[in-house]
Structures are given as C-alpha cells and as structure tokens.
Design a protein around this motif. Sequence first.
Motif, PDB file in Angstrom:
ATOM      1  N   GLU A  74      -9.687  -6.621  -1.386  1.00 43.42           N
ATOM      2  CA  GLU A  74      -9.074  -7.597  -0.489  1.00 43.42           C
ATOM      3  C   GLU A  74      -7.611  -7.758  -0.865  1.00 43.42           C
ATOM      4  O   GLU A  74      -7.240  -7.658  -2.045  1.00 43.42           O
ATOM      5  CB  GLU A  74      -9.818  -8.924  -0.559  1.00 43.42           C
ATOM      6  CG  GLU A  74     -11.250  -8.820  -0.057  1.00 43.42           C
ATOM      7  CD  GLU A  74     -11.988 -10.155  -0.024  1.00 43.42           C
ATOM      8  OE1 GLU A  74     -11.437 -11.147  -0.574  1.00 43.42           O
ATOM      9  OE2 GLU A  74     -13.095 -10.207   0.552  1.00 43.42           O
ATOM     10  N   ILE A  75      -6.775  -8.012   0.128  1.00 38.86           N
ATOM     11  CA  ILE A  75      -5.326  -8.018  -0.092  1.00 38.86           C
ATOM     12  C   ILE A  75      -4.903  -9.095  -1.097  1.00 38.86           C
ATOM     13  O   ILE A  75      -4.002  -8.879  -1.910  1.00 38.86           O
ATOM     14  CB  ILE A  75      -4.570  -8.185   1.252  1.00 38.86           C
ATOM     15  CG1 ILE A  75      -3.071  -8.019   1.079  1.00 38.86           C
ATOM     16  CG2 ILE A  75      -4.922  -9.514   1.911  1.00 38.86           C
ATOM     17  CD1 ILE A  75      -2.629  -6.616   0.765  1.00 38.86           C
ATOM     18  N   GLY A  76      -5.578 -10.254  -1.069  1.00 33.62           N
ATOM     19  CA  GLY A  76      -5.221 -11.312  -2.016  1.00 33.62           C
ATOM     20  C   GLY A  76      -5.446 -10.898  -3.452  1.00 33.62           C
ATOM     21  O   GLY A  76      -4.643 -11.213  -4.345  1.00 33.62           O
ATOM     22  N   ALA A  77      -6.536 -10.170  -3.704  1.00 32.98           N
ATOM     23  CA  ALA A  77      -6.815  -9.697  -5.062  1.00 32.98           C
ATOM     24  C   ALA A  77      -5.793  -8.660  -5.496  1.00 32.98           C
ATOM     25  O   ALA A  77      -5.380  -8.624  -6.665  1.00 32.98           O
ATOM     26  CB  ALA A  77      -8.226  -9.115  -5.131  1.00 32.98           C
ATOM     27  N   LEU A  78      -5.368  -7.802  -4.572  1.00 35.55           N
ATOM     28  CA  LEU A  78      -4.321  -6.825  -4.916  1.00 35.55           C
ATOM     29  C   LEU A  78      -3.024  -7.544  -5.272  1.00 35.55           C
ATOM     30  O   LEU A  78      -2.340  -7.176  -6.232  1.00 35.55           O
ATOM     31  CB  LEU A  78      -4.089  -5.868  -3.745  1.00 35.55           C
ATOM     32  CG  LEU A  78      -5.228  -4.902  -3.403  1.00 35.55           C
ATOM     33  CD1 LEU A  78      -4.833  -4.047  -2.196  1.00 35.55           C
ATOM     34  CD2 LEU A  78      -5.562  -3.997  -4.593  1.00 35.55           C
ATOM     35  N   LEU A  79      -2.690  -8.568  -4.506  1.00 36.95           N
ATOM     36  CA  LEU A  79      -1.448  -9.300  -4.758  1.00 36.95           C
ATOM     37  C   LEU A  79      -1.509 -10.064  -6.079  1.00 36.95           C
ATOM     38  O   LEU A  79      -0.493 -10.191  -6.779  1.00 36.95           O
ATOM     39  CB  LEU A  79      -1.174 -10.275  -3.610  1.00 36.95           C
ATOM     40  CG  LEU A  79      -0.853  -9.646  -2.250  1.00 36.95           C
ATOM     41  CD1 LEU A  79      -0.824 -10.717  -1.168  1.00 36.95           C
ATOM     42  CD2 LEU A  79       0.476  -8.902  -2.299  1.00 36.95           C
ATOM     43  N   ARG A  80      -2.690 -10.567  -6.438  1.00 40.77           N
ATOM     44  CA  ARG A  80      -2.853 -11.298  -7.694  1.00 40.77           C
ATOM     45  C   ARG A  80      -3.056 -10.372  -8.889  1.00 40.77           C
ATOM     46  O   ARG A  80      -3.045 -10.825 -10.038  1.00 40.77           O
ATOM     47  CB  ARG A  80      -4.039 -12.255  -7.600  1.00 40.77           C
ATOM     48  CG  ARG A  80      -3.851 -13.396  -6.605  1.00 40.77           C
ATOM     49  CD  ARG A  80      -5.068 -14.301  -6.585  1.00 40.77           C
ATOM     50  NE  ARG A  80      -5.226 -14.996  -7.866  1.00 40.77           N
ATOM     51  CZ  ARG A  80      -6.387 -15.220  -8.462  1.00 40.77           C
ATOM     52  NH1 ARG A  80      -7.513 -14.769  -7.934  1.00 40.77           N
ATOM     53  NH2 ARG A  80      -6.429 -15.875  -9.596  1.00 40.77           N
ATOM     54  N   LEU A 133       0.803  -1.225   0.000  1.00 40.25           N
ATOM     55  CA  LEU A 133       0.000   0.000   0.000  1.00 40.25           C
ATOM     56  C   LEU A 133       0.837   1.276   0.000  1.00 40.25           C
ATOM     57  O   LEU A 133       0.288   2.363  -0.196  1.00 40.25           O
ATOM     58  CB  LEU A 133      -0.940  -0.008   1.210  1.00 40.25           C
ATOM     59  CG  LEU A 133      -1.933  -1.169   1.257  1.00 40.25           C
ATOM     60  CD1 LEU A 133      -2.744  -1.136   2.541  1.00 40.25           C
ATOM     61  CD2 LEU A 133      -2.851  -1.159   0.032  1.00 40.25           C
ATOM     62  N   THR A 134       2.139   1.155   0.230  1.00 37.72           N
ATOM     63  CA  THR A 134       3.013   2.342   0.203  1.00 37.72           C
ATOM     64  C   THR A 134       4.092   2.211  -0.868  1.00 37.72           C
ATOM     65  O   THR A 134       5.111   2.882  -0.798  1.00 37.72           O
ATOM     66  CB  THR A 134       3.684   2.573   1.572  1.00 37.72           C
ATOM     67  OG1 THR A 134       4.606   1.512   1.839  1.00 37.72           O
ATOM     68  CG2 THR A 134       2.664   2.651   2.693  1.00 37.72           C
ATOM     69  N   ALA A 135       3.850   1.340  -1.838  1.00 37.89           N
ATOM     70  CA  ALA A 135       4.884   1.029  -2.828  1.00 37.89           C
ATOM     71  C   ALA A 135       5.393   2.267  -3.566  1.00 37.89           C
ATOM     72  O   ALA A 135       6.582   2.371  -3.889  1.00 37.89           O
ATOM     73  CB  ALA A 135       4.354   0.006  -3.826  1.00 37.89           C
TER      74      ALA A 135
END
Length: 332
Positions: free
Chosen positions: A276-282, A128-130
């Motif tokens: 959701e965090i998993g969707a962001l990662l995928r 989230l801070t990339a």
Amino acid sequence: MLILRRTDVADVLSGREAEIIDLVADTYRLHDAGHTSLPHSTFLRFPEEGHARDRIIGLPAYRGGERPAAGMKWIASFPGNVAAGTERASAAIVLNSLDHGRPVALVEGAVVSAKRTAASAALAAVELTAERPPASVLLIGCGVINLEVLRFLAAALPGLTDAALYDTDPTRAEEFAARCHEAVPTVKAQPVTDLPAALGAHRLVSLATTAAAPHLDLAACGPDTTVLHVSLRDLTAETILGAVNVVDDTDHVCRERTSLDLAQQASGNRDFVAAEIGALLRGTATLPAADGRPVVYSPFGLGVLDIALAEYVREEAERRGLGVRVDDFLPA
C-alpha cells in the motif's frame, strides 16, 4: 454554514500542486498508521436500464493527526454527460465540526476530487519511478482527470517533457491536446492513434477512462513500465495478476468489480497486492523486484483525501473571506 462554490475552490487550489501532493502524502501516512476512520463507500445505483452506468457514491471519512477533519463526499458519475458536452462527475463535500458535530461547510467537490486524484497519481509516479524518472507519459482517456494528472505530473517530475494522448474518440484527443498545451505549456502533448505502439514507447501510463469493464492488457508495454490505473476498471484480471500491484487501501480497492476485485475472484486471494502506498511512504514496506513485470498503481480514491483537501480549502477560504455564509442554516 460556509458555502464554497466551484470558483472559490478553484481559486484556493490554483497553482498549489506541490502543497496538495504533500497533503495527500501526509494523509496516506496517517491512514497507514491507523489515524483515520474510513468506512466503505456506499454506491447508489439505479434499476432502470438507461442508468446502468450511472452511480452516486457516498464517502464518509475522518482524518486524525494534528489537523483533524471529518465529513462526507457525495459524488455522482454519469458517463453519458461526456457525449452531451458536460462533465462526467459532480460532487459536494460536507465538513462537520469535531467540537459539536454540526456541518460547518458545504464545498463544491468536483475540483477537490479531481485534484486529490491527480495528486495521488503524481505522488505514486514519483515514488515508483524514483530510480529512473520518466521523460514522457501516455495518457489514456482525454478528460478532466487526465488533464489534472498531467498538471500534477509536470509539477512532480521536472524532467517530464512529452505526453502522448489516446482516446477512443480521435477528435476528442485532438481537442484535448490544445487544453494540455494551455494548462501545461512546458510539456509537448500530441495525440496518438496506435495504442500498442504508444504503450511500448512510454514508461509511464495514466489510465483515466469511463470504462465499466476491463478492456486492456499490458502485453505491448516495455519491461520498465509504471501504470497509474486511476479509473480502476481498465485492466484485465490476468494483467493485474501478472503485475507488481500497489494500492491505497487493499480492502477498499478489492470490491465493486474493479479490476483488482476481479483478480481477487479469479485467484481466490489478495496475494497479488505487493504494498500500500502509505506503507511505502512510511518505509514500513518495500516492493519486490519487478523482474520485467509492469508496476501498477490502483488507488480506490479514499474519501479521507477529499476531507483533508476540503478542510485545507475551507481554512484558506476563511482566511481570504471567500464563499457565501448562511448564518441561519441551522437553528441558533
């Protein structure tokens, strides 16, 4: 049955922050892709007034993928322990064989729980801070979880140099500073007493308190603030509704009177959850522009993370010959 004590678990996981973060990320991806089974947690509460804040939670879970695992975490949270000088939470994790269903390991779960919680927070902080990684963090709540959060943030964010420490008990914050220095000497940790000023001074905030009801808004925060809402009940419903919200699982986090559950009750929907965090990662979801709003990450703390990490501990302990084996725990 292999019994893994706290010392065994701590030994296996010591210095493995990067690996644990990767394991948590992989598990979130599997969960988002539908390769987990995750019933709702069961909350055991007590009718007596003296135990109003106490609870024991059962979290059954299955993680699929290339290294499947199944089991259950049974974790007690007794906030009064803190004043008595002992840890708030204690836990045990049972792992079951997927070949015959029998329990194969009993793993001390408090270390697993703290480290998977901190890894989730650090993973979210990186994601989230990339575009603009922070150099400092404000830790609100000076206990076991935020100590682990600082440890994992330092591993995940190499540019992190400073930590401000706030607790409702200033003496506790002073003592916590010494523990932070010992655990993460690369980060300068200092207690603070002016919470609004600290919220305005730091773009990354970690909330890990024992609050049972909302007590905080983010009006003092700057426009580029990311909040790791680890303890889930700190922020007012209005604050949640005014933020860009990321969760680990919407169904799980919008219950049991979490801040998001209260926001759901106030708004009548869950539209305030952005991703959701998993969707962001995928890469199957993206966040909307913050437009001056804080970004709030509220992880329910999925039991599948505990099972994944406990299985990692079991495999490594077997390889090292750690733990106590009880051959006659079950009938032959």
